[in-house]
Scaffold this motif. Structure first.
Motif, short mmCIF file in Angstrom:
data_model
loop_
_atom_site.label_atom_id
_atom_site.label_comp_id
_atom_site.label_asym_id
_atom_site.label_seq_id
_atom_site.Cartn_x
_atom_site.Cartn_y
_atom_site.Cartn_z
N ILE A 7 -4.33 5.85 -11.12
CA ILE A 7 -4.73 4.57 -10.56
C ILE A 7 -5.18 4.80 -9.12
CG2 ILE A 7 -2.38 3.93 -9.83
CD1 ILE A 7 -3.26 0.99 -10.75
N ILE A 8 -6.24 4.12 -8.73
CA ILE A 8 -6.79 4.28 -7.39
C ILE A 8 -5.95 3.47 -6.41
CG2 ILE A 8 -8.85 3.96 -5.94
CD1 ILE A 8 -9.11 6.10 -8.25
N LEU A 9 -5.54 4.13 -5.32
CA LEU A 9 -4.69 3.49 -4.30
C LEU A 9 -5.47 2.99 -3.10
CD1 LEU A 9 -1.78 6.09 -4.24
CD2 LEU A 9 -1.82 3.88 -5.42
N CYS A 80 -3.04 8.07 -7.70
CA CYS A 80 -1.76 8.65 -8.14
C CYS A 80 -1.60 8.39 -9.64
CB CYS A 80 -0.59 8.07 -7.35
SG CYS A 80 -0.16 6.37 -7.73
N SER A 81 -0.70 9.15 -10.22
CA SER A 81 -0.41 8.96 -11.64
C SER A 81 0.53 7.77 -11.80
CB SER A 81 0.24 10.22 -12.21
OG SER A 81 1.54 10.38 -11.67
N PHE A 82 0.72 7.33 -13.04
CA PHE A 82 1.63 6.23 -13.28
C PHE A 82 3.06 6.62 -12.91
CE2 PHE A 82 4.29 3.47 -16.00
CZ PHE A 82 3.90 2.27 -15.45
N MET A 83 3.40 7.89 -13.16
CA MET A 83 4.74 8.37 -12.77
C MET A 83 4.90 8.31 -11.25
SD MET A 83 7.70 9.47 -13.66
CE MET A 83 7.52 9.95 -15.35
N ASP A 84 3.89 8.72 -10.52
CA ASP A 84 3.93 8.63 -9.05
C ASP A 84 4.13 7.18 -8.61
OD1 ASP A 84 3.40 11.36 -8.73
OD2 ASP A 84 1.24 11.04 -8.53
N LEU A 85 3.43 6.28 -9.28
CA LEU A 85 3.53 4.86 -8.96
C LEU A 85 4.95 4.35 -9.19
CD1 LEU A 85 1.61 2.57 -8.03
CD2 LEU A 85 1.27 2.03 -10.44
N GLU A 86 5.56 4.77 -10.29
CA GLU A 86 6.95 4.39 -10.57
C GLU A 86 7.90 4.94 -9.51
OE1 GLU A 86 8.30 2.34 -13.03
OE2 GLU A 86 6.17 1.84 -13.20
N LEU A 87 7.70 6.20 -9.12
CA LEU A 87 8.55 6.80 -8.10
C LEU A 87 8.41 6.10 -6.74
CD1 LEU A 87 8.08 10.57 -8.97
CD2 LEU A 87 10.16 9.20 -9.29
N ARG A 88 7.17 5.77 -6.38
CA ARG A 88 6.95 5.04 -5.12
C ARG A 88 7.60 3.66 -5.16
NH1 ARG A 88 1.52 6.11 -2.25
NH2 ARG A 88 1.15 8.27 -2.75
N THR A 89 7.50 3.01 -6.31
CA THR A 89 8.12 1.69 -6.46
C THR A 89 9.63 1.79 -6.28
OG1 THR A 89 6.36 0.98 -7.96
CG2 THR A 89 8.40 -0.27 -8.04
N ASN A 90 10.23 2.78 -6.91
CA ASN A 90 11.68 2.98 -6.74
C ASN A 90 12.04 3.26 -5.29
OD1 ASN A 90 12.19 2.57 -9.43
ND2 ASN A 90 12.20 4.74 -9.94
N GLU A 113 6.31 -5.71 1.81
CA GLU A 113 4.87 -5.78 1.61
C GLU A 113 4.37 -4.58 0.80
OE1 GLU A 113 0.83 -5.55 4.27
OE2 GLU A 113 2.56 -6.56 5.15
N GLN A 114 4.87 -3.39 1.13
CA GLN A 114 4.50 -2.18 0.39
C GLN A 114 4.92 -2.29 -1.07
OE1 GLN A 114 2.72 0.41 1.78
NE2 GLN A 114 2.62 -0.99 3.51
N LEU A 115 6.13 -2.79 -1.30
CA LEU A 115 6.64 -2.95 -2.66
C LEU A 115 5.81 -3.96 -3.43
CD1 LEU A 115 8.80 -2.22 -4.73
CD2 LEU A 115 10.26 -4.00 -3.73
N SER A 116 5.44 -5.04 -2.80
CA SER A 116 4.61 -6.06 -3.44
C SER A 116 3.25 -5.48 -3.87
CB SER A 116 4.43 -7.25 -2.50
OG SER A 116 3.61 -8.21 -3.08
N GLU A 117 2.64 -4.69 -2.99
CA GLU A 117 1.35 -4.06 -3.32
C GLU A 117 1.49 -3.14 -4.52
OE1 GLU A 117 -1.02 -2.25 -0.26
OE2 GLU A 117 -0.34 -3.73 1.20
N LEU A 118 2.56 -2.35 -4.53
CA LEU A 118 2.78 -1.44 -5.65
C LEU A 118 3.01 -2.19 -6.96
CD1 LEU A 118 5.02 1.30 -4.02
CD2 LEU A 118 2.64 1.52 -4.74
N LYS A 119 3.75 -3.27 -6.90
CA LYS A 119 3.98 -4.07 -8.11
C LYS A 119 2.68 -4.66 -8.63
CE LYS A 119 8.86 -5.08 -7.54
NZ LYS A 119 9.89 -6.09 -7.39
N ASN A 120 1.80 -5.09 -7.73
CA ASN A 120 0.49 -5.60 -8.14
C ASN A 120 -0.34 -4.50 -8.79
OD1 ASN A 120 0.99 -8.22 -7.30
ND2 ASN A 120 0.13 -7.89 -5.27
#
Length: 129
Positions: A7-9, A80-90, A113-120
């Motif tokens: 996914i493009i960040l 980042c990969s979906f796994m990276d996205l999950e790790l960042r969210t955690n 704010e960072q968490l909200s962006e990642l969830k979106n």
């Protein structure tokens, strides 16, 4: 057939390389935050240039992209990969909780704010799968 989804960040543009002598115009792709990039198992090797993988952008555009360019985009944290996205969210979830425990309002607002962006981004990614 193996596919790796990313996914493009961050917004960025990429110049599609064409190595045929008839090509006079470079084509630029404008990647936007939330776009998806799928690296397929189809690849080719060009002497003196290296490996190129067939990538699929938003499930409808297909291009060959240099492995060096893919690595650079990934290392620059533009995707980042979906796994990276999950790790960042955690991680950001942990930081939000930690800032609450400390009573640090600035940190709480920043990490929320960072968490909200990642969830979106996760929602956008889930919709494209």
């Amino acid at each position: 057939m193996y596919h790796q989804n990313f996914i493009i960040l961050k917004n960025f543009h990429y110049q599609v390389e064409c190595y045929c002598p008839c090509s006079e115009h470079a084509q630029f792709l404008e990647f936007e935050k939330g776009d998806t990039l799928t690296i397929t198992s189809e690849k080719k090797y060009l002497d003196g240039m290296g490996w190129f993988f067939l990538v699929e952008w938003n499930h409808n555009h297909r291009y060959f992209m240099s492995i060096k360019e893919i690595e650079a985009i990934y290392n620059d944290l533009k995707m980042c990969s979906f796994m990276d996205l999950e790790l960042r969210t955690n991680y950001f979830n942990f930081k939000v909780n930690q800032s609450l425990d400390k009573g640090d309002r600035e940190q709480f607002l920043f990490f929320s704010e960072q968490l909200s962006e990642l969830k979106n981004l996760r929602k956008a990614y889930a919709l494209t799968r």
